[in-house]
Scaffold this active site. Structure first.
Site, PDB file in Angstrom:
ATOM      1  N   GLU A 124      38.860  38.356  45.025  1.00 13.08           N
ATOM      2  CA  GLU A 124      39.079  39.852  44.653  1.00 13.08           C
ATOM      3  C   GLU A 124      39.522  40.837  46.448  1.00 13.08           C
ATOM      4  O   GLU A 124      38.363  41.815  46.757  1.00 13.08           O
ATOM      5  CB  GLU A 124      38.087  41.005  44.146  1.00 13.08           C
ATOM      6  CG  GLU A 124      38.362  40.001  42.677  1.00 13.08           C
ATOM      7  CD  GLU A 124      38.079  41.249  41.541  1.00 13.08           C
ATOM      8  OE1 GLU A 124      37.937  40.845  40.471  1.00 13.08           O
ATOM      9  OE2 GLU A 124      36.223  41.733  41.974  1.00 13.08           O
TER      10      GLU A 124
HETATM   11  C1  TNX Z   1      35.160  39.625  37.896  1.00 11.12           C
HETATM   12  S1  TNX Z   1      34.367  37.335  38.093  1.00 11.12           S
HETATM   13  C2  TNX Z   1      34.187  40.137  38.759  1.00 11.12           C
HETATM   14  C3  TNX Z   1      33.045  40.374  39.421  1.00 11.12           C
HETATM   15  C4  TNX Z   1      32.542  41.508  37.894  1.00 11.12           C
HETATM   16  C5  TNX Z   1      32.532  40.644  36.810  1.00 11.12           C
HETATM   17  C6  TNX Z   1      32.371  40.970  35.929  1.00 11.12           C
HETATM   18  C7  TNX Z   1      34.367  37.615  39.951  1.00 11.12           C
HETATM   19  C8  TNX Z   1      35.047  36.754  40.877  1.00 11.12           C
HETATM   20  N1  TNX Z   1      34.197  38.735  40.271  1.00 11.12           N
HETATM   21  O1  TNX Z   1      32.891  41.272  40.754  1.00 11.12           O
HETATM   22  O2  TNX Z   1      31.462  41.696  38.462  1.00 11.12           O
HETATM   23  O3  TNX Z   1      33.271  40.284  36.890  1.00 11.12           O
HETATM   24  O4  TNX Z   1      33.166  40.779  34.831  1.00 11.12           O
END
Ligand code: TNX
Length: 829
Positions: free
Chosen positions: A529
């Site tokens: 992300e």
């Molecule tokens: C996605 S999985 C995220 C996390 C959040 C989560 C909540 C991922 C690499 N990133 O930053 O905490 O979803 O469900």
């Protein structure tokens, strides 16, 4: 910092100072207001889109109302209510307040016209996405007036729910209408409330005396004979296996000097893998042959479960056992909420019981840095705390409903000593701790902490030291917003100080591991992300790397750096899939966190084709921060799935991902396409994820993990014979039989031992039905439960059969012989 955020902060300061005399509130009055102001948050509609359209919010949105009700203290103009809201509030209709999004989920509601005593002000808001569950609402709104100490608004403090033992939002309204509990017009997912569950539950659970082992063993040949086993002891040459004994006892097998000695032989060469073992129970002897000490420990855990605690009998049997996957992991996010050292030791112990072997410890994120790093004190002194400090020199500003105070339960960190203790504790049960300091995104805590360090050293007139680990390029005015709406959470890979910082972390981590006698072997870089940073960075411009190549170049650099130090480097699939094609020789593994409908199976096949080890972290089945069932009162984030039930985890087919399209739907309850997998896809393993944005204390951590972690361990260790055979007539009956047997042993053996270990395991609420004759019927969601009903949720009666529903308003399930109950369910007449 995003420009408009900067402007907002400046405005806050100016308005605050200009209106110093306008906010004529004393600390005493503010405290009183905190006690008396009633704040209620009610979702109005997730489906109706007029608010979004008229406010020009792009994408999907929902509407809600925040109601402020004063008692005998007025809410004076100039006072500010600070609060968290998952998505940025884009519009607020009110003549008395204005709302602005600050950063992340932090919002400010400024009182622009005094709300007199004994008055109600209702503010209609619109925000992106949806709020379809009670746990979406954030707690701990707080009041700020000038330089007075901030005050939490009591009506927004979470209350412990009877039964579940969970903190819940009592300022959140209800989700009774479809437009409130559906997330959008496509959402056709059936509700799984107690009423809706009734028909699917058996009238009666069969009574079995199960001695099935969890996770199930690979091969087991019981004879019809049994023998008595009172308890065990280790011979002196097996004394080093002592750390396994408390777990053996927890599983119900006594241990003691007077007991029977188990013969244990460690013989690595006899087995094809390091976790393999063989157990033989004969009339006269019990023999455990194992590939390693850890495998011998596993054998002892198996032996313990074979014994019937009532009769003390064990079957005469021969077992050969081995895991299907080398990687059986749990990801624990201690960054969003720090639920304490004990919550990690609890997890390690339960992981060992379940033969899980990797703890991916998510140590840092935007909302917190949780590990003391020698030489960088601000990382934890500032970065491990969220409190009201707009300068962010003492702590990070509150997020995720953490409230204004430094002593909030979610704050804190692991000291070096505690981390070393954890490494040793894990190591004695063969669990590898994989530290993860998420980067380049998800790094706000580090960035802000290093700014505080910079400011300290500049004030001490030490510019060189100040700049050493600075992660901010002050002239970079790039405007971006991360998935969680931060405008300032991304490391700048074009600054040499960024690499100095990472180098320092790796060096300190290595030292801690060395000192603990548990070398660092794997490091997780996050790499997920990353959104839109660096476009205006002078350092990046002069580096000559195109902006869209910066993230992957950075990830490659870090992988090379770690690999050169002998570390296996891991990362989340989004960043890794971008970076890896340029790095053919790297020593890595990838956590796939796509959902099945989003194409997880293709990503897994792609990785298999390039021989890149893959660990399945699929949100729609392995995110244990998601709710157990589609019920607006069941806690959890649900962006990828509204229900990750015990059965869903148990029925997961990790090597036949394509097949799930024939069984499951997408997150909206709609069918999706995928291609059935022909042959079992090779994967390194699987990992259960507990993210902790809204799982804020140890009780909640336990509730989200148990019992799901047992089903997870079952699939990570044991390949069931029904896996992949969806098109065969035998498939469903075989899965159902297997699940029913598993549920029984979990309910009868594991629930009592978890409760005994003081773990807040989730008790599933009963299903209920009120028929035409107004008779109430209850059904249990698993065996070993007693069902209860009540008129007032104070006095409870045991359910023995259909009963007149007159004057019954509440039902619940209780684990037999325990004070532990399910959530209390309100019965709708
Ligand atoms: C996605 S999985 C995220 C996390 C959040 C989560 C909540 C991922 C690499 N990133 O930053 O905490 O979803 O469900």
């Amino acid at each position: 910092m995003m420009i408009d955020t900067l402007i907002k902060y400046c405005l806050v300061w100016t308005v605050a100072s200009l209106s110093a005399s306008a906010v004529a509130v004393t600390q005493h009055e503010l405290n009183q207001l905190g006690r008396t102001l009633d704040v209620q948050y009610q979702v109005l509609d997730n489906i109706e889109q007029t608010a979004c359209e008229s406010e020009q919010i792009s994408g999907h949105c929902f509407s809600a109302q925040i109601r402020l009700q004063t008692e005998d203290v007025a809410l004076i103009k100039g006072t500010v209510i600070h609060f968290s809201h998952i998505t940025p509030i884009a519009a607020a209709q009110s003549n008395a307040v204005s709302i602005s999004h600050i950063n992340g989920d932090h919002h400010e509601m400024r009182i622009t016209r005094t709300i007199p005593a004994n008055t109600t002000e209702t503010i209609r808001i619109a925000a992106p996405a949806w709020h379809a569950a009670r746990s979406d609402i954030m707690p701990n709104y707080y009041l700020v007036a000038d330089a007075l100490a901030p005050v939490t608004i009591d009506s927004t403090v979470q209350q412990t729910e009877p039964g579940s033992g969970l903190p819940v939002n009592s300022h959140a309204g209800s989700w009774t209408k479809p437009n409130q509990y559906r997330r959008n017009a496509d959402d056709v997912l059936p509700l799984q409330t107690s009423e809706a569950q009734f028909a699917a539950l058996p009238e009666q659970w069969p009574v079995v005396t199960a001695n099935r082992v969890v996770p199930k063993v690979r091969q087991r040949q019981d004879s019809l004979q049994k023998r008595h086993l009172t308890g065990i002891k280790l011979s002196s040459d097996a004394a080093h296996l002592a750390p396994w004994l408390p777990l053996v006892e927890q599983l119900g097998l006594p241990v003691g000097e007077q007991q029977e000695t188990i013969s244990i032989v460690i013989a690595g060469q006899q087995f094809s893998g390091p976790e393999h073992y063989a157990l033989r129970i004969e009339e006269q002897a019990i023999t455990l042959t194992a590939a390693s000490d850890k495998a011998a420990g596993y054998g002892l855990l198996t032996l313990a479960q074979l014994r019937d605690p009532q009769t003390g009998q064990v079957p005469l049997t021969t077992i050969t056992d081995a895991p299907r996957f080398a990687f059986r992991g749990v990801h624990f996010d201690i960054a969003r909420s720090f639920t304490g050292y004990d919550s990690i030791t609890m997890l390690l112990e339960q992981m060992a019981v379940l033969k899980l072997n990797k703890l991916h410890l998510h140590v840092s994120d935007d909302e917190g840095w949780r590990l003391e790093i020698p030489g960088l004190p601000e990382l934890t002194e500032v970065g491990a705390y969220r409190c009201h400090d707009e300068s962010e020199q003492r702590c990070l500003m509150p997020q995720l409903g953490s409230g204004p105070h430094r002593d909030a339960g979610v704050n804190g960190y692991l000291s070096v000593q505690q981390y070393k203790n954890l490494l040793q504790l894990a190591n004695q049960w063969g669990i590898e701790v994989i530290p993860s300091l998420d980067m380049p995104g998800h790094s706000r805590a580090a960035i802000k902490a290093m700014e505080a360090r910079y400011n300290r050293l500049m004030a001490e007139n030490k510019p060189e030291q100040a700049e050493m680990y600075l992660l901010t390029e002050f002239s970079d005015k790039s405007v971006y917003s991360s998935i969680q709406h931060y405008s300032d959470n991304t490391l700048n890979p074009c600054l040499p100080s960024t690499f100095r910082f990472i180098d320092k972390l790796l060096a300190e981590l290595k030292v801690m591991h060395q000192q603990a006698g548990v070398p660092l072997t794997t490091y997780h870089i996050g790499a997920d992300e990353t959104a839109g940073a660096w476009t205006q960075s002078a350092a990046c411009k002069s580096s000559g790397i195109a902006p869209h190549d910066i993230a992957k170049t950075f990830i490659r650099e870090i992988i090379k750096l770690g690999n050169s130090k002998g570390l296996v480097m891991a990362g989340w699939s989004d960043g890794m899939m971008e970076a890896l094609p340029g790095l053919p020789e790297s020593n890595v593994y990838v956590n796939i966190w796509q959902t099945l409908p989003a194409g997880a199976s293709k990503t897994v096949s792609q990785l298999a084709a390039s021989n890149t080890p893959a660990v399945l972290s699929l949100p729609d089945v392995l995110y244990f921060d998601f709710p157990y069932q589609n019920d607006p009162l069941e806690p959890g984030y649900y962006w990828g799935a509204k229900s990750v039930s015990l059965k869903r985890v148990f029925g997961f087919m990790p090597q036949y991902l394509g097949q799930h399209a024939e069984l499951w739907t997408d997150r909206m309850g709609q069918p999706y396409d995928d291609e059935p997998t022909q042959n079992a896809t090779p994967v390194l393993g699987m990992q259960a994820q507990l993210w902790t944005e809204i799982t804020r204390d140890q009780r909640s951590v336990e509730y989200m993990l148990f019992p799901r972690l047992l089903a997870f361990a079952e699939r990570a260790w044991h390949q069931a014979e029904w896996e992949g055979k969806v098109s065969q007539a035998e498939f469903l009956p075989a899965l159902n039989r297997d699940f029913s047997e598993f549920t029984q042993v979990v309910a009868k053996r594991h629930y009592p031992r978890l409760v005994e270990a003081d773990i807040n395991v989730r008790i599933p609420p009963p299903g209920y039905q009120i028929d035409a004759q107004h008779q109430l019927e209850l059904r249990a969601a698993m065996p070993n439960l007693k069902l209860e009903y009540s008129a007032d949720a104070m006095t409870w009666h045991t359910y023995t059969g259909a009963v007149s529903a007159d004057n019954i308003h509440f039902v619940r399930a209780r684990l037999i012989n325990s004070p532990h109950t399910s959530r209390i369910i309100a019965v709708e007449p």
